[in-house]
Design an enzyme around this catalytic site. Structure first.
Site, PDB file in Angstrom:
ATOM      1  N   TYR A 109     101.479   0.578  45.390  1.00 37.33           N
ATOM      2  CA  TYR A 109     102.631  -0.166  45.568  1.00 37.33           C
ATOM      3  C   TYR A 109     102.352  -1.373  44.447  1.00 37.33           C
ATOM      4  CZ  TYR A 109     105.610  -3.879  47.766  1.00 37.33           C
ATOM      5  OH  TYR A 109     106.683  -4.740  47.907  1.00 37.33           O
ATOM      6  N   GLU A 197     110.790  -3.577  42.911  1.00 40.54           N
ATOM      7  CA  GLU A 197     109.663  -3.175  43.732  1.00 40.54           C
ATOM      8  C   GLU A 197     109.547  -1.658  43.280  1.00 40.54           C
ATOM      9  OE1 GLU A 197     108.939  -3.590  48.225  1.00 40.54           O
ATOM     10  OE2 GLU A 197     110.456  -1.899  47.762  1.00 40.54           O
TER      11      GLU A 197
END
Ligand code: GDP
Ligand code: MN
Length: 390
Positions: A109, A197
């Site tokens: 991530y 993101e």
């Protein structure tokens, strides 16, 4: 404003970030040609909606023939996809991204956002990517890595090395991560983003780092100077009422409660929502009609609130400073003549020409209640909506 995955990826690619090859289609008939252009024997079909959680909702599927890709395209295009992030109503699927699926070794991530507290940009990363990052943060906070960067600066090589280590990256991957962070920083600043993101950022079997998913949010306040990005807005993905509000220059945010609120001034709107909550109710929206408003805009605002069928009562709270209360009253009356009002309305007018405004409302045959104070108005509207303790 949110960008679609395929739009976000366009900008990531333009900033030197490695991604799988992809094609966007809007009709099932385009599926086979897209597979042919991409080549290969396996494809991933990804529904383009403004929400995550698509994987678990059937919006991200692997297919091993162009026929399968086409069949998935038929299933998805024109449907609505409900994920944990969309609510039950879901979002319309009008485009698909078809990509070459890499062979994934690990899912990481990585995101970049604004850290208001420390007044810097902040990279947030985790070796536990792919899944819901909020769960990782809540259950295993030690697995969330942070790297703050002051505006206009680049991250310290030491800090990049530590981040790479925390992510389990080795050798050439560390340099790739450094370039990736630099590219994200440039894109973030250039596009007036509030969030970028990448989840997951994958390490492939071959050891490459690839952005497999991408989400970019642009600061709405910067759209006046981000015309190229502003043109990418997809109203079909946005709350219809919020879009309508924007068209009338109203500051409207939809919420889950049942009490419609029409207020002038953001601060007063917040205070009003607090009071509604204190009396046991829940606001259906935040709405700031603004300072220099007109009767027509008030009418639009009122119609907007009433068009939400979970609204069981409306609270109008106006403090006339710049705005005149008689104009507000005129707007309310105009709206109530134009649309059928099936819910009780409580009005609190105070300030410039408040008496005239109250008199206008009182003289009308419409079902309105005036309240003398804000507290009384909030208590009354909560009671009328059938909520609260009393
Ligand atoms: P999201 O669920 O909306 O965040 O959609 P993602 O694009 O992140 O996809 C969800 C999950 O599907 C990822 O975490 C991966 O595990 C998987 N996935 C997505 N793209 C691919 C791909 O190209 N190949 C494989 N094998 N899995 C993928
Ligand atoms: Mn994702």
């Amino acid at each position: 404003m949110k960008l679609h995955e395929y739009q976000s990826k366009h900008y990531l690619r333009a900033h030197g970030i490695a991604l799988p090859e992809g094609e966007v289609i809007r009709r099932p008939e385009e599926a086979r040609a897209a597979c042919a252009r991409l080549g290969g024997a396996r494809w991933v079909v990804k529904a383009q909606v403004h929400a995550g959680g698509r994987g678990k909702a059937g919006g991200v599927v692997l297919a091993d023939s162009p026929e399968r890709v086409e069949a998935e395209a038929r299933r998805l295009l024109g449907s609505t996809l409900a994920t944990v992030q969309t609510g039950a109503a879901g979002l319309p699927v009008e485009a698909l991204l078809i990509e070459h699926p890499p062979v994934i070794a690990r899912e990481l991530y990585l995101s970049l956002l604004v850290d208001r507290e420390d007044e810097c940009l902040l990279f947030v990363a985790s070796a536990a990517g792919g899944m819901d990052i909020e769960t990782v943060a809540a259950q295993t906070p030690e697995r969330i890595l942070r790297l703050g960067v002051a505006l206009g600066e680049q991250p310290e090589p030491e800090a990049v090395r530590a981040l790479a280590e925390g992510l389990g990256l080795e050798g050439a991957q560390r340099a790739t991560l450094g370039a990736l962070l630099a590219g994200l920083l440039r894109l973030f600043i250039e596009s007036d983003a509030s969030l970028i993101e990448i989840n997951p950022l994958v390490v492939t079997e071959a050891g490459e780092l690839l952005a497999l998913d991408a989400k970019i949010e642009i600061d709405d306040n910067a759209l006046w100077r981000q015309l190229e990005l502003a043109a990418l807005r997809d109203p079909g993905q946005e709350d219809a009422r919020e879009a309508q509000a924007r068209a009338h220059d109203l500051n409207y945010i939809r919420l889950d409660g049942s009490i419609g609120c029409m207020v002038n001034g953001a601060g007063l709107a917040m205070a009003t929502m607090d009071l509604v909550q204190r009396h046991g109710g829940a606001p259906a929206n935040f709405l700031d009609v603004g300072g220099g408003t007109t009767a027509a805009r008030v009418a639009e605002a009122f119609k907007l609130i009433l068009s939400d069928d979970k609204v069981r009562a409306v609270l109008v709270n106006i403090f006339g400073g710049i705005v005149r209360c008689d104009l507000i009253a005129e707007g309310i009356l105009q709206a109530m003549r134009e649309v059928e009002v099936r819910v009780p309305v409580v009005v609190r007018l105070e300030g410039t020409r408040a008496e005239e405004g109250r008199a206008m409302l009182g003289a009308s045959a419409l079902a309105l209640e005036s309240a003398a104070s804000l507290d009384e108005a909030a208590a009354r509207v909560v009671a009328l909506a059938g909520e609260g303790a009393a």
